[in-house]
Motif scaffolding. Sequence first.
Motif, PDB file in Angstrom:
ATOM      1  N   ARG A 114       0.844  -1.194   0.000  1.00  0.00           N
ATOM      2  CA  ARG A 114       0.000   0.000   0.000  1.00  0.00           C
ATOM      3  C   ARG A 114       0.886   1.253   0.000  1.00  0.00           C
ATOM      4  O   ARG A 114       2.044   1.212   0.402  1.00  0.00           O
ATOM      5  CB  ARG A 114      -0.912   0.030   1.218  1.00  0.00           C
ATOM      6  N   ALA A 115       0.313   2.361  -0.418  1.00  0.00           N
ATOM      7  CA  ALA A 115       1.066   3.617  -0.463  1.00  0.00           C
ATOM      8  C   ALA A 115       1.615   3.989   0.904  1.00  0.00           C
ATOM      9  O   ALA A 115       2.746   4.481   1.021  1.00  0.00           O
ATOM     10  CB  ALA A 115       0.182   4.733  -1.014  1.00  0.00           C
ATOM     11  N   ASP A 116       0.834   3.736   1.958  1.00  0.00           N
ATOM     12  CA  ASP A 116       1.291   4.128   3.295  1.00  0.00           C
ATOM     13  C   ASP A 116       2.372   3.197   3.848  1.00  0.00           C
ATOM     14  O   ASP A 116       2.901   3.439   4.936  1.00  0.00           O
ATOM     15  CB  ASP A 116       0.120   4.222   4.274  1.00  0.00           C
ATOM     16  N   LEU A 118       5.138   2.501   1.945  1.00  0.00           N
ATOM     17  CA  LEU A 118       6.376   2.823   1.246  1.00  0.00           C
ATOM     18  C   LEU A 118       7.404   3.372   2.234  1.00  0.00           C
ATOM     19  O   LEU A 118       7.066   4.187   3.102  1.00  0.00           O
ATOM     20  CB  LEU A 118       6.111   3.845   0.145  1.00  0.00           C
ATOM     21  N   ALA A 121       9.254   8.789   2.125  1.00  0.00           N
ATOM     22  CA  ALA A 121       8.155   9.745   1.991  1.00  0.00           C
ATOM     23  C   ALA A 121       8.155  10.411   0.619  1.00  0.00           C
ATOM     24  O   ALA A 121       7.094  10.646   0.023  1.00  0.00           O
ATOM     25  CB  ALA A 121       8.244  10.802   3.090  1.00  0.00           C
ATOM     26  N   TRP A 123       9.094   9.207  -2.245  1.00  0.00           N
ATOM     27  CA  TRP A 123       8.544   8.236  -3.205  1.00  0.00           C
ATOM     28  C   TRP A 123       7.017   8.280  -3.149  1.00  0.00           C
ATOM     29  O   TRP A 123       6.349   8.350  -4.189  1.00  0.00           O
ATOM     30  CB  TRP A 123       9.093   6.868  -2.856  1.00  0.00           C
ATOM     31  N   ARG A 124       6.491   8.237  -1.964  1.00  0.00           N
ATOM     32  CA  ARG A 124       5.037   8.283  -1.801  1.00  0.00           C
ATOM     33  C   ARG A 124       4.456   9.597  -2.347  1.00  0.00           C
ATOM     34  O   ARG A 124       3.480   9.591  -3.087  1.00  0.00           O
ATOM     35  CB  ARG A 124       4.684   8.116  -0.327  1.00  0.00           C
ATOM     36  N   ASP A 125       5.105  10.719  -2.009  1.00  0.00           N
ATOM     37  CA  ASP A 125       4.567  12.019  -2.416  1.00  0.00           C
ATOM     38  C   ASP A 125       4.735  12.276  -3.912  1.00  0.00           C
ATOM     39  O   ASP A 125       3.813  12.770  -4.578  1.00  0.00           O
ATOM     40  CB  ASP A 125       5.256  13.141  -1.632  1.00  0.00           C
ATOM     41  N   TYR A 128       2.854   8.394  -5.731  1.00  0.00           N
ATOM     42  CA  TYR A 128       1.566   7.875  -5.293  1.00  0.00           C
ATOM     43  C   TYR A 128       0.577   8.994  -4.967  1.00  0.00           C
ATOM     44  O   TYR A 128      -0.584   8.942  -5.386  1.00  0.00           O
ATOM     45  CB  TYR A 128       1.736   6.936  -4.103  1.00  0.00           C
ATOM     46  N   GLU A 135      -2.128   1.686  -4.114  1.00  0.00           N
ATOM     47  CA  GLU A 135      -1.311   0.504  -3.829  1.00  0.00           C
ATOM     48  C   GLU A 135      -0.795  -0.123  -5.113  1.00  0.00           C
ATOM     49  O   GLU A 135      -1.220   0.229  -6.225  1.00  0.00           O
ATOM     50  CB  GLU A 135      -2.107  -0.526  -3.026  1.00  0.00           C
TER      51      GLU A 135
END
Length: 271
Positions: A114-116, A118, A121, A123-125, A128, A135
Amino acid sequence: MPSTWTLDTPAAGLAVPAPVVQGLLEVASAPLSAARLLQAVQAVVPVQYLSLVAFRRDTPELVEGSSRDTQGRDVVAECFAIYRRSYFRSDAVMRIADQVAWRPAREVAVLHCRADELPVAGWRDDIYVRERLTERFTLLHAPAPGAVQAIHLYRDDRQGLFRQDEIGQLLALAPLLRQAHQAALQVGAVVADRQAQVAQAAQRLARLAPALSPRERAVCARIACGLSADGIAADLDVAPSTVVTLRKRAYLKLAEAGLPADRMGLARLLA
């Protein structure tokens, strides 16, 4: 923590819907296509984006993606460029790819993240959050020792997170997707080899029979490489009758030049 699984056979008693079977057969019988693979998956579980990635020298390389949005952006290519530049070394997929590299070709490793979950941070921002992805579901296998391939499936906030039953369906489908993916890679290799043979034959014909037109040369090169009239027609996107006409004209010119004017003769001449 991301979830991982290793599978080697389809789930016992899995009833694969007819549209899925048809989709997987289409994937397996033609060179690899991300769009066809995405369509086959979507017949089972909604997925927004799909990317195909190969691992070479411990580095991921994008093979193809299926991701056009309403503005025509290639979302997969854009996101992969960011991932490749800044984040792939933090991806658990890299560790799993190392483990998969020398496993039997029939095995497929699965990673669900899931995105949360990763680890970075940015990479997620940068990917995603920007693309509203929720996800990623990844299948990894090695069609040949050391040659790891990945199928990445992405959901966005329009589809939400995978439900448990959808994860179960993807896990059940994973070995079949692996088989279709491997078959498509093999078909692609055969096609690429044939294209190289045809190109070499056409170059030899250009030197030996300059009187042939480009279209006649294209037909004769494919005849020398063993293609039928129907196969040549499909390859050149013309009617079979056009192939027959071009063949007749080419054979006349070849005979006038004292060159073989039949299938076996062309094969020997251009071998």
